[in-house]
Design a protein around this motif. Structure first.
Motif, PDB file in Angstrom:
ATOM      1  N   LEU A 130       1.217  -0.199   2.517  1.00 30.39           N
ATOM      2  CA  LEU A 130       0.081  -1.527   1.648  1.00 30.39           C
ATOM      3  C   LEU A 130      -0.611  -0.709   0.859  1.00 30.39           C
ATOM      4  O   LEU A 130      -0.349  -1.602  -0.490  1.00 30.39           O
ATOM      5  N   VAL A 131      -1.223   0.012   1.312  1.00 27.69           N
ATOM      6  CA  VAL A 131      -2.132   0.650   0.027  1.00 27.69           C
ATOM      7  C   VAL A 131      -0.865   1.188  -1.482  1.00 27.69           C
ATOM      8  O   VAL A 131      -1.521   1.231  -2.711  1.00 27.69           O
ATOM      9  N   ALA A 132      -0.059   1.503  -0.940  1.00 29.10           N
ATOM     10  CA  ALA A 132       1.289   2.614  -1.875  1.00 29.10           C
ATOM     11  C   ALA A 132       1.736   0.775  -2.923  1.00 29.10           C
ATOM     12  O   ALA A 132       1.535   0.683  -4.023  1.00 29.10           O
ATOM     13  N   PHE A 133       1.737   0.173  -2.202  1.00 29.72           N
ATOM     14  CA  PHE A 133       1.911  -1.188  -3.028  1.00 29.72           C
ATOM     15  C   PHE A 133       1.118  -1.469  -3.898  1.00 29.72           C
ATOM     16  O   PHE A 133       1.564  -1.979  -5.222  1.00 29.72           O
ATOM     17  N   LEU A 134      -0.089  -1.912  -3.611  1.00 27.17           N
ATOM     18  CA  LEU A 134      -1.637  -1.906  -3.784  1.00 27.17           C
ATOM     19  C   LEU A 134      -1.395  -0.990  -5.763  1.00 27.17           C
ATOM     20  O   LEU A 134      -1.306  -2.100  -6.430  1.00 27.17           O
ATOM     21  N   THR A 135      -1.760  -0.217  -4.907  1.00 27.30           N
ATOM     22  CA  THR A 135      -1.664   1.202  -6.413  1.00 27.30           C
ATOM     23  C   THR A 135      -0.566   0.639  -7.354  1.00 27.30           C
ATOM     24  O   THR A 135      -1.476   0.658  -8.281  1.00 27.30           O
ATOM     25  N   ALA A 136       0.766   0.362  -7.193  1.00 24.73           N
ATOM     26  CA  ALA A 136       1.437   0.183  -7.591  1.00 24.73           C
ATOM     27  C   ALA A 136       1.175  -1.014  -8.512  1.00 24.73           C
ATOM     28  O   ALA A 136       1.548  -0.988  -9.746  1.00 24.73           O
ATOM     29  N   GLU A 137       1.015  -1.521  -7.983  1.00 23.37           N
ATOM     30  CA  GLU A 137       0.940  -3.492  -9.126  1.00 23.37           C
ATOM     31  C   GLU A 137      -0.399  -3.135  -9.359  1.00 23.37           C
ATOM     32  O   GLU A 137       0.322  -4.068 -10.771  1.00 23.37           O
ATOM     33  N   CYS A 138      -1.477  -2.496  -9.414  1.00 24.13           N
ATOM     34  CA  CYS A 138      -2.789  -2.500 -10.363  1.00 24.13           C
ATOM     35  C   CYS A 138      -2.746  -1.734 -10.989  1.00 24.13           C
ATOM     36  O   CYS A 138      -3.330  -1.647 -12.018  1.00 24.13           O
ATOM     37  N   SER A 139      -1.969  -0.500 -11.049  1.00 25.43           N
ATOM     38  CA  SER A 139      -1.753   0.630 -11.969  1.00 25.43           C
ATOM     39  C   SER A 139      -0.409   0.878 -12.843  1.00 25.43           C
ATOM     40  O   SER A 139      -0.021   1.493 -13.994  1.00 25.43           O
ATOM     41  N   GLY A 140       0.340   0.324 -12.835  1.00 21.52           N
ATOM     42  CA  GLY A 140       2.187   0.550 -13.212  1.00 21.52           C
ATOM     43  C   GLY A 140       2.217   1.275 -12.927  1.00 21.52           C
ATOM     44  O   GLY A 140       3.804   2.127 -13.295  1.00 21.52           O
TER      45      GLY A 140
END
Length: 848
Positions: free
Chosen positions: A129-139
């Motif tokens: 989930l941290v990976a998904f959150l990072t991808a969503e916020c950083s692109g």
């Protein structure tokens, strides 16, 4: 613009998924040290209650669980578990257990084993989930997988998610990351607002998991408020946040432990104010649109609407405030804003993990990411300024808020694990993205020369996946600027994609059309004289080569710290995997032994005492007394009744004679931790402070004064007050209790635990307490029926203070019963009416 070849995209996606899978496995594996070394055993204190509650749910079902009044803990009052527990972890564990058993013998596990592995499983889920959150916020997908690798082993997360550590935080961090990810996903574009409802459901799961849900609620509320302040309010934001708050609040108030706190508690009123404020903003925009107003007229109407909203809110507050509708800040939340040991509640102050965070604590639990994360913070902030993506603002806000609260309470460093991992991934991912992007441009240019292709270099560079994302990021920045003009109040609807490449910050920030006013003469001149020349230099082939060399150098230097961080994390995981009920020790001859004193002491209680035996011990050990020994405890690690804990503290710190007079009415055995370290002597100043503070109008007693009066000096000599206390005589091998009051019946192998049998136990009080008729139900026929102290200890007012308020109707029934008995005695002539009335009155007074 040409698209990236599908095969290239597929290969990159598979590679990233492979890295994410490896990170997930690492996250699971590093949490199994305790299981490999100590077996499938529940750890610490709180996990034993959690396991006992899970077992109760599995055996009795949800209805009985939600109406469970536990009389084996907090004796003689009992504990209303159904209204004082966050049940998310128990429900999840039982669901997993039933699912595995339904899948057949090959997958079946015992409930104990499910609870032991539970933290490791959800530690792995949190990593994803941290990976998904990072991808969503950083692109940036590269940043996401790097963040996952960091999250998999960072000690700040491991400390609450080792195998056997069946505690609420092991699930709560996962639920928190899920809520944050779904919330940011809801802001991706205009059409994704409906996902706000899913964010609300994720938040409800967080509420069910842990009392730290208030952090999640306020974090989302703050993010939404900041977007409004920064001029990014639009209809999509309004609908997404409204759905989040409505769904989340409706779900949260279903849990009795929460009740109406979301709309009454001071620490939760902020997000509600944001919700109400958005309704006023949206109302103003709809009226302006309906009347087709523009310019000054539109703003006059808006101001009138806003003023009316503020006036209505002020009127409601003035109306409700005098009634006590708004609850005060809880003591733990108050501790986040006042100095440690000065919250006004010595029970909260006595807990070591409530101390302020220190640089040493950050290094201990974050290690190298603590120094890399600030770089990622700057890049994330620049990424937001570049793209104006609503999701891009979330990580910088999360970092600031989490850092502040971790500074106030070291326990909350657990909140730093996900954000430190995300920002570290962004910091490193930027370098990776820059290398790949620049390399692709240079390679494409060389290919043109070799093939004689005269296609424009920029279009050709778009062949590369990273360069494509860079261009998309620049284009969306321009779109964001256009939408910003369209979505400010009075300009129409809003929404933006939110996907941009965090790694491409250098020149793209300056070139973004959102970064300057295109209608400004000064802005155009600055852009022509400063930005355009800089872009030419920055994107020149020579500059790209330099940037590649610098990025590779930084990565090479940073790679030297990967192995030390990896080893440190595993060493920390091993250290944090030692259960409190057993540990490894070393004898003087150097041999290593397994010390099981605590576990064996509880086993002794289980095997050598009657099933209805009552065990008095300091509240820390209550969960283990009931969970392992299966015996009734006086208090445990929950803090739902501070006054009862203070009564326990006063009983133990009183003189032997006074203490025995009270204890004989409440307990059959007394268990103490001895043998140094974190034994009861080390905790004794806190016991004395709690006993001298709670229940008195004088307020909290200063700890420094207590240590000079009730303590032991550097030579092991007790102060006079300590020497005569019951606690000292029970714990210290230098002291001794009278066998006429307490008889020692068990001392553990390495003298870590001592158990005493209480002599001359009051059988009258024991029978009185066992009678259900003497419980104080909050309504006739209710399951909520706390016990009360026996009449025999009513005269010991210096030690026993009131710990429960009798319901009014119970008091009335008692008075009527006394009058009826008095009349019956008078008619029967068994004894003189006056004597009978005095006896009844005395009995009533003792009962009250």
């Amino acid at each position: 613009m040409k698209e990236t070849h599908p095969l290239h995209s597929a290969i990159m996606s598979v590679a990233r998924l492979a890295v994410l899978a490896v990170a997930t496995y690492f996250a699971y594996d590093i949490r199994l040290y305790a299981i490999r070394e100590y077996g499938r055993v529940i750890h610490e204190f709180d996990p034993w209650f959690n396991f006992r509650a899970t077992q109760y749910l599995a055996d009795n079902g949800w209805h009985k669980f939600s109406h469970w009044f536990d009389y084996m803990s907090w004796y003689p009052l009992g504990r209303p578990v159904g209204t004082t527990i966050y049940p998310g972890m128990q429900v999840t564990a039982v669901s997993i257990w039933k699912t595995l058993n339904a899948m057949g013998k090959d997958y079946a596990m015992s409930l104990n084993d499910v609870c032991v592995f539970f933290p490791a499983w959800f530690g792995a889920v949190a990593t994803c989930l941290v990976a998904f959150l990072t991808a969503e916020c950083s692109g940036s997908s590269n940043s996401a997988v790097i963040a996952a690798m960091v999250m998999s082993v960072i000690p700040a997360h491991i400390m609450r998610s080792v195998g056997g550590g069946y505690d609420n935080e092991s699930l709560a961090v996962t639920a928190m990351c899920l809520t944050f990810f779904v919330w940011c996903r809801a802001l991706r574009n205009r059409s994704s607002w409906w996902i706000g409802a899913l964010a609300g459901l994720a938040y409800v799961y967080m509420v069910a998991a842990w009392g730290g849900y208030t952090f999640v609620l306020n974090m989302v509320g703050l993010h939404a408020a900041m977007l409004v302040i920064l001029g990014q309010y639009n209809a999509s934001l309004h609908k997404a946040y409204s759905l989040f708050w409505i769904v989340g609040t409706l779900g949260a108030i279903q849990f009795p432990v929460v009740g109406l706190a979301p709309i009454k508690s001071m620490e939760q009123l902020g997000p509600m104010a944001v919700f109400l404020g958005m309704q006023v903003l949206e109302c103003g925009e709809r009226i302006v649109k309906h009347r087709k107003l523009t310019g000054a007229a539109a703003w006059r109407l808006r101001i009138n609407v806003y003023a009316a909203g503020v006036a209505a809110l002020a009127a409601v507050i003035l109306l409700l405030a005098p009634t006590g509708y708004f609850g005060p800040l809880s003591v733990r939340v108050r501790g986040l804003f006042v100095k440690h040991t000065k919250t006004g509640n010595p029970l909260v102050d006595s807990v070591a993990e409530h101390q302020p965070g220190t640089p040493d604590a950050y290094w201990r639990y974050l290690h190298y990411p603590f120094y890399v994360a600030p770089v990622g913070f700057v890049i994330s902030l620049v990424h937001y300024l570049n793209t104006r993506s609503p999701a891009a603002l979330f990580l910088p806000l999360y970092a600031v808020v989490a850092y502040y609260f971790a500074n106030r309470m070291v326990r909350l460093i657990i909140f730093m694990g996900p954000i430190a991992s995300s920002l570290t991934g962004i910091g490193i991912g930027y370098l990776v993205d820059d290398i790949l992007g620049n390399a692709s441009v240079l390679i494409a240019a060389e290919m043109k020369k070799l093939l004689g292709n005269k296609v424009d270099a920029d279009a050709d560079a778009a062949e590369d996946d990273n360069e494509t994302e860079k261009r998309k990021g620049r284009e969306m920045a321009a779109v964001a600027a256009k939408e910003a003009a369209e979505t400010t109040p009075g300009k129409g609807k809003g929404g933006r994609s939110g996907k941009g490449k965090v790694g491409k910050v250098g020149a793209s920030v300056l070139s973004s059309k959102a970064s300057y006013d295109a209608t400004s003469t000064v802005g155009r001149k600055l852009h022509e004289k400063l930005v355009v020349p800089f872009i030419k230099v920055y994107d020149a082939p020579g500059s790209r080569v330099t940037r590649i060399i610098l990025a590779v150098g930084l990565l090479a230097w940073g790679s030297q710290h990967v192995a030390p961080f990896w080893k440190y994390s595993h060493d920390m995981a091993q250290g944090m995997s030692q259960p409190s009920i057993m540990f490894k020790g070393q004898l003087q001859d150097g041999s290593t032994i397994m010390v099981k004193d605590y576990l064996e002491a509880y086993w002794w209680l289980r095997d050598n005492t009657p099933e209805d035996a009552r065990v008095m011990a300091w509240w820390d050990y209550g969960y283990q007394v009931t969970g392992i020994a299966n015996r009734t405890s006086i208090a445990d690690g929950n803090t739902w009744n501070h006054e009862h804990i203070a009564n326990l503290a006063r009983s133990l710190t009183a003189t032997e004679e006074k203490g025995h007079r009270v204890i004989r009415h409440l307990a059959d055995y007394v268990l103490v931790w001895s043998g140094g370290g974190a034994d009861d002597m080390a905790k004794s100043p806190h016991l004395f402070r709690i006993g001298k503070s709670i229940g008195y109008s004088t307020g909290t007693v200063d700890m420094y004064d207590i240590q000079s009066k009730f303590g032991v000096d550097q030579y092991g000599r007790p102060t006079p007050l300590m020497a005569q206390s019951l606690l000292y005589k029970l714990v210290s091998f230098q002291g001794k209790v009278s066998e006429a009051r307490f008889k020692e019946v068990y001392t553990s192998k390495y003298r870590k635990v001592r158990i005493y049998k209480v002599v001359n136990v009051s059988e009258t009080s024991k029978k009185w307490l066992a009678d259900p008729a003497n419980r104080l139900c909050d309504a006739p026929g209710s399951w909520y029926c706390p016990g009360q102290y026996p009449p025999g200890i009513a005269k010991f007012t210096g030690i026993i203070k009131p710990a429960y308020n009798m319901p009014a109707f119970v008091k009335m029934q008692s008075e009527e019963k006394a009058k009826a008995e008095a009349r019956a005695g008078s008619v029967g002539g068994e004894e003189a009416p006056e004597k009978k009335r005095k006896k009844a009155k005395k009995a009533l007074a003792e009962e009250l």
